[in-house]
Write an enzyme that holds these catalytic residues in place. Structure first.
Site, PDB file in Angstrom:
ATOM      1  N   GLU A 185      23.027  96.252  28.055  1.00 60.95           N
ATOM      2  CA  GLU A 185      23.737  96.480  29.315  1.00 60.95           C
ATOM      3  C   GLU A 185      23.948  95.172  30.064  1.00 60.95           C
ATOM      4  OE1 GLU A 185      20.655  99.414  30.031  1.00 60.95           O
ATOM      5  OE2 GLU A 185      22.188 100.701  30.912  1.00 60.95           O
ATOM      6  N   HIS A 203      24.899 105.358  33.199  1.00 58.92           N
ATOM      7  CA  HIS A 203      24.695 104.590  31.955  1.00 58.92           C
ATOM      8  C   HIS A 203      26.025 104.061  31.415  1.00 58.92           C
ATOM      9  CE1 HIS A 203      20.821 107.040  31.003  1.00 58.92           C
ATOM     10  NE2 HIS A 203      20.496 105.864  31.536  1.00 58.92           N
ATOM     11  N   ASN A 236      19.090  93.238  37.815  1.00 54.13           N
ATOM     12  CA  ASN A 236      18.948  94.687  37.791  1.00 54.13           C
ATOM     13  C   ASN A 236      17.665  95.008  38.547  1.00 54.13           C
ATOM     14  OD1 ASN A 236      18.656  97.356  37.221  1.00 54.13           O
ATOM     15  ND2 ASN A 236      18.655  97.133  34.984  1.00 54.13           N
TER      16      ASN A 236
END
Ligand code: AMP
Length: 768
Positions: free
Chosen positions: A549, A342, A172
């Site tokens: 996530e 999200h 990420n």
């Protein structure tokens, strides 16, 4: 093995032959053989014409398929009493999977002729066979579609599963930070979580956490390339899980904006990179750094398979009325619409909520509040995102750390005119200096805001109250969007950490069924575990859920790699075409309503058979009466069902003044009602009107041929004047189903499609 033992084994151990007539069994074993297979020997081979039916007597075997890159995917495990070969014998198709002996196997082998003349001519066996096949498919589907080897202890699919062990990296990349997570699917205990912060300045720092402990290291000032080097050094160092970067098999990349094209995660190639680059205009803070990370990782891990997982994909199920802005329609056609973000977080916490409630995910109405530096609220209706507060970019919706959230659009024009601000100034204003930071005047950190507010800092107080008020308002909006709420979830740094925000955001929502248990709320350890913070009387279950996530990206990466195999099966040239049926409006009636509408003792009169066996259109029609108008001659379909269900198209919804949700047939909770009128009277149902979700019916044999399972979601291509792709098509598998795609009348009309047109399954979009 003596013939009598064979007969005894088949009759007592093989479910298929339970109650099989003794005479037939005797004839069968007379024509059967016993064979042994050595470990790793192929009992049946993919693609062969199959001429045998076998029942395993001793040993263990697997049913598996192998993809182009040699990875084996196990579909099922066979033990004594299990049988094989029936699928190809029944359908006449070539064998659709390998059956391989794991240990030394002994099997009773029955040839095609004996099987067809003695077994498939016995109706109870045919019924058992069909049921077994459908149960097998259904079982695999409820296990998350991860294959029969998956244990039933993970029905929501949180474990990282792969048939052969996969070492996987999740990346990420942000503008000044880089998060990385390492997973080994064979040993989840070896997971490593790392972050490199403050890239580009003097305070660059690497923090890596694993079961071996935490390691914190200051790094010399450098760029992202240096950060990658530091990550590899940390992962391959003394406490690291790797000896070489080449051991990484797959890399999942978080990508913020996937625009309209990316409905799901995707293996990265040049075309995907180019599209991510094109979308940079929409997410200038995120996509360019995501892409730079992808390019660097592809150089550093050249042997790994790279997958892009998008924050927007989860929201591709938004209906047009939720994703359209009130601009002229041409702008929507240019891609100016709500996308939502999200996605991984909302999907993960919603699944966690379903797990906590012990309810099927796709039966729930869930409002998820991801409150971190970025913040968004999402309405998840029966497993599908149906609205969310972030929009075209992650700047819309709630007030955030430094982002303004929703503004009157004219404010920007006003500022251009009065203060001479240009595009870059406005970008900075709404993305970097607004929100909590702009309102408080000193910080974007909620902890500091709460502390200052506690000490009486007026602007901090204002920022806090404004933030909480907006959360509450959006929760109300999300509930209204769905017409109900089973669970309300708080997640993200603020959602997990701030009892004060949760408390204030929920105050005044008792009429909506939200009643917080303040003690539990204050005591919640939201970074460590799922916490229930509502009272037992609260109609809505309120939960604090630590988001993950990265796990979701890892899961999507694995599923994408697995999907590429299914995708290659789907795209085989000899796959059957899918006939398209346009579903006109219709009603299914309960027995009670048949009587109420057509009189006592009335039996529905079949008029014509429908393509699905056992279903028929009736002579009877009813009139539907809504608040606004009526629709006559709506055909009744038989046989009667447990509950009355009305399926109508968009134009009829408008005529009636009813706004039903998109639902699967039979899923009627929280749907609107209507009045039905027949010759003998009227019935008003309080719920039961739906707009049917696009779906494909198929038999278990079709499902195996396509590599699909019940509840997978696919895209279907229809060639006509212009090529059309229908996404979000739910696969339903049942032995009684005949292959067909059901489309709503309006949708078919808009696309110029008539019943009888054929389509091809173009791509797998999602798995159950
Ligand atoms: P995220 O973007 O999800 O990492 O969340 C960052 C935000 O969460 C920052 O505004 C933090 O101040 C806030 N945050 C983290 N922990 C807490 C806490 N215990 N109480 C209040 N806010 C918190």
């Amino acid at each position: 093995m003596a013939k009598v033992d064979m007969a005894n084994f088949l009759a007592t151990r093989v479910k298929l032959f339970k109650n099989f007539p003794a005479g037939r069994l005797h004839q069968l074993v007379e024509r059967a053989d016993v064979r042994t297979f050595e470990p790793n020997e192929a009992i049946l081979e993919f693609g062969e014409e199959n001429r045998i039916f076998g029942a395993l007597v001793e040993g263990q075997a697997i049913v598996a398929v192998t993809d182009d890159s040699g990875l084996q995917h196990r579909l099922a495990e066979l033990n004594p009493g299990d049988f094989f070969g029936e699928m190809a014998l029944m359908t006449g198709d070539k064998t659709c999977a390998d059956v391989i002996a794991v240990t030394r196997c002994t099997a009773i082998i029955i040839g095609e002729e004996a099987f067809c003349s003695l077994v498939t001519t016995h109706p109870p066996v045919v019924r058992t066979l069909s049921k077994l096949i459908s149960d097998r498919v259904r079982q695999q589907a409820t296990q998350g579609g991860e294959g029969a080897f998956r244990q039933g202890d993970d029905p929501y699919g949180f474990k990282l599963h792969s048939d052969s062990p996969v070492r996987l990296l999740v990346l990420n990349c942000g503008s000044s930070s880089m998060k990385y997570n390492f997973y080994d699917t064979a040993h989840e205990i070896r997971s490593v979580h790392g972050v490199i912060e403050n890239i580009g300045d003097d305070k660059t720092r690497l923090r890596q956490v694993s079961t071996l402990g935490e390691k914190v290291e200051s790094l010399p000032r450098g760029d992202h390339a240096d950060a990658f080097d530091a990550m590899i050094t940390a992962l391959t160092g003394r406490d690291g899980p790797l000896t070489s970067p080449d051991e990484v098999v797959a890399v999942g990349h978080r990508v913020t904006h996937g625009g309209e094209r990316f409905h799901h995660a995707l293996p990265i190639d040049e075309a995907v990179e180019a599209e991510i680059e094109r979308l940079s205009l929409l997410a200038p803070l995120h996509n360019p750094v995501n892409l730079a990370g992808i390019r660097a990782a592809r150089r550093l891990f050249p042997h790994a398979r790279h997958v892009a997982v998008f924050d927007t994909s989860f929201h591709q199920t938004l209906p047009p009325y939720a994703y359209l802005y009130g601009l002229p329609y041409e702008y929507a056609e240019k891609g100016i619409r709500r996308y939502g973000f999200h996605g991984m977080s909302h999907a993960y916490v919603a699944l966690k909520a379903a797990e906590t409630l012990q309810r099927p995910y796709n039966e729930l109405e869930i409002v998820s509040c991801h409150l971190g530096n970025g913040a968004s609220v999402c309405a998840i209706d029966h497993g599908r995102s149906m609205d969310t507060s972030m929009g075209f970019t992650p700047a819309e919706g709630l007030i955030m750390g430094t982002r303004s959230g929703t503004l009157d659009p004219a404010i920007l024009i006003y500022l251009m005119r009065t203060e001479g601000l240009g595009a870059d100034d406005l970008d900075r204003l709404i993305n970097r200096s607004s929100g909590l930071k702009g309102l408080s005047g000193f910080t974007n950190d909620m902890r500091s805001i709460e502390k200052a507010a506690d000490e009486g800092h007026h602007r901090a107080l204002l920022a806090f109250k404004t933030f909480c008020y907006q959360v509450r308002k959006h929760v109300g909006a999300a509930m209204a969007a769905m017409g109900g709420m089973d669970a309300l979830i708080f997640t993200g740094g603020i959602g997990q950490g701030s009892a004060g925000v949760r408390s204030l955001a929920c105050q005044g929502l008792a009429r909506m069924g939200v009643v917080l248990d303040e003690e539990k709320n204050q005591a919640a350890r939201g970074f460590d575990e799922v916490c229930l913070i509502s009272t037992p009387e609260s109609a809505v279950t309120v939960l604090v859920v630590p988001t993950d996530e990265e796990r979701m990206i890892a899961r999507e990466t694995l599923r994408t790699l697995d999907r590429s195999f299914i995708s290659s099966l789907i795209k085989k040239p000899d796959q059957p075409l899918v006939p398209i049926e346009v579903s006109a409006h219709h009603v299914h009636l309960s027995h009670e309503h048949v009587v109420a509408l057509f009189g006592p003792g009335h039996v529905l009169a079949p008029r014509s058979e429908l393509s699905q066996p056992g279903q028929y259109a009736c002579r009877e029609t009813v009139t539907l009466i809504g608040s606004k108008g009526r629709v006559d001659n709506v055909r009744v379909l038989g046989p009667p069902r447990k509950e009355t269900q009305v399926e109508i198209a968009m134009t009829e919804q408008f005529k009636l003044g009813i706004h039903p949700p998109v639902r699967e047939s039979g899923d009627l909770r929280n749907t609107p009602g209507v009045t039905l009128e027949g010759p003998a009277g009227r019935v008003t149902i309080t719920h039961g009107v739906i707009c049917a979700q696009r779906h494909i019916h198929m038999s278990p044999a079709d499902a195996l041929r396509f590599g699909l399972r019940d509840r997978y979601v696919v895209q279907v291509k229809v060639d006509g004047d212009r090529e059309l792709i229908f996404g979000d098509v739910l696969v339903r598998v049942h032995p009684d189903y005949r292959l067909s795609l059901h489309l709503d009348t309006d949708e078919a009309n808009a696309a110029g499609i008539v019943s009888g047109t054929r389509g091809t399954i173009a791509e797998i979009q999602n798995r159950a």
